[in-house]
Design an enzyme around this catalytic site. Structure first.
Site, short mmCIF file in Angstrom:
data_model
loop_
_atom_site.label_atom_id
_atom_site.label_comp_id
_atom_site.label_asym_id
_atom_site.label_seq_id
_atom_site.Cartn_x
_atom_site.Cartn_y
_atom_site.Cartn_z
N TYR A 165 57.29 45.58 35.23
CA TYR A 165 57.05 47.00 34.77
C TYR A 165 57.82 48.03 35.71
O TYR A 165 58.43 48.99 35.36
CB TYR A 165 55.57 47.33 34.82
N ILE A 199 50.69 58.66 24.02
CA ILE A 199 51.59 59.78 24.34
C ILE A 199 52.38 60.28 23.31
O ILE A 199 52.62 61.42 23.02
CB ILE A 199 52.22 59.55 25.74
N THR A 202 45.25 56.15 27.10
CA THR A 202 46.19 55.81 26.20
C THR A 202 45.45 54.33 25.57
O THR A 202 44.88 53.57 26.59
CB THR A 202 47.53 55.69 26.44
N ASP A 214 62.58 49.38 15.68
CA ASP A 214 62.77 48.52 16.76
C ASP A 214 63.39 48.99 17.97
O ASP A 214 64.77 48.81 17.81
CB ASP A 214 63.06 47.04 16.31
#
Length: 253
Positions: free
Chosen positions: A152, A18, A189, A60
């Site tokens: 998540y 994305i 993805t 990072d």
């Protein structure tokens, strides 16, 4: 003249998926883009063909110093950042019993800490240069739970409510900075493809994912990128603190 002509944008997680499609769409609409990623080789390969309107930054997102350096480098290369897309993310499929503290901390560091640091330092920069738009990539997993997505779920739920807090803070301060979140379902993805390929039966896994979507297919990264551009651009100037779901009807069922 595209709708982002004269606009400078920073997109994280831009080496693939994305993030990369968002870079392409911003360039098509005339923006100057700083694309950042921790994958230095992948970033160089992705940025190489894109021309002089792009700068590539090794970044990072879990490190505050790296954020400050990225925003400074982007500003020096393409001008003050008016759009930030927090696209960098990572996933881990495991339930609360199986999730190690190390895995938990890694997912939270990239998804939650990285988004927090991006918002913080973008607001500091944008308020000095006239305002802007921040778009945070959350997920449908930031709206509904999954039995095997403990870390998540937590990280993407954090992104959802952080977005609202940032939006309200900026509105109260009259900074002219908007902040919104995007909540995709399963999108074509590398992250989703890796999930499919790691399964015992990839074809069966793909079919199961598609079967969960009322529209009957996985989403396209460009479809998400187009929603991001709407939130980044002038058409959404009265939109802030909102969550935009792009899930083929998954959360409507």
């Amino acid at each position: 003249m595209g709708r982002f002509t004269g606009t400078s944008a920073l997109v994280t997680g831009a080496a693939s998926g994305i993030g990369l499609l968002t870079v392409h769409r911003l360039l098509e609409e005339g923006a100057r883009v700083a694309m950042s990623d921790i994958d230095e080789a992948g970033l160089a390969a992705a940025a190489g063909p894109l021309g002089p309107s792009v700068c590539a930054i090794h970044h990072d997102v879990t490190c505050e110093d790296s954020w400050m350096e990225a925003i400074t480098e982007a500003g020096n290369a393409i001008g003050p950042i008016a759009v930030l897309v927090n696209s960098a993310g990572t996933g881990r499929s495991s339930n609360v019993e199986e999730t190690t503290l190390e895995d938990w901390r890694r997912v939270m560091a990239v998804n939650a800490d990285g988004t927090f640091l991006g918002c913080k330092h973008a607001v500091i920069a944008m308020k000095e240069s006239g305002g802007g738009s921040i778009v945070n990539l959350s997920s449908v997993s930031g709206l509904v739970g999954g039995h095997n997505l403990a870390a998540y779920n937590a990280s993407k739920g954090a992104v959802r409510l952080l977005t609202k807090s940032v939006a309200l803070h900026c509105a109260r301060k009259r900074y002219n900075i908007r902040c919104n979140s995007v909540h995709p379902a399963f999108i074509e993805t590398p992250m989703v493809d890796s999930l499919i390929q790691r399964s015992r039966d990839p074809e069966s896994t793909r079919r199961k994912l598609e079967a969960q979507i009322p529209l009957g297919r996985l989403g396209g990264a460009r479809e998400v990128a187009d929603m991001i551009l709407y939130l980044a651009g002038p058409e959404s100037r009265f939109v802030t603190g909102a969550e935009f779901v792009i899930d083929g009807g998954l959360t409507a069922a």
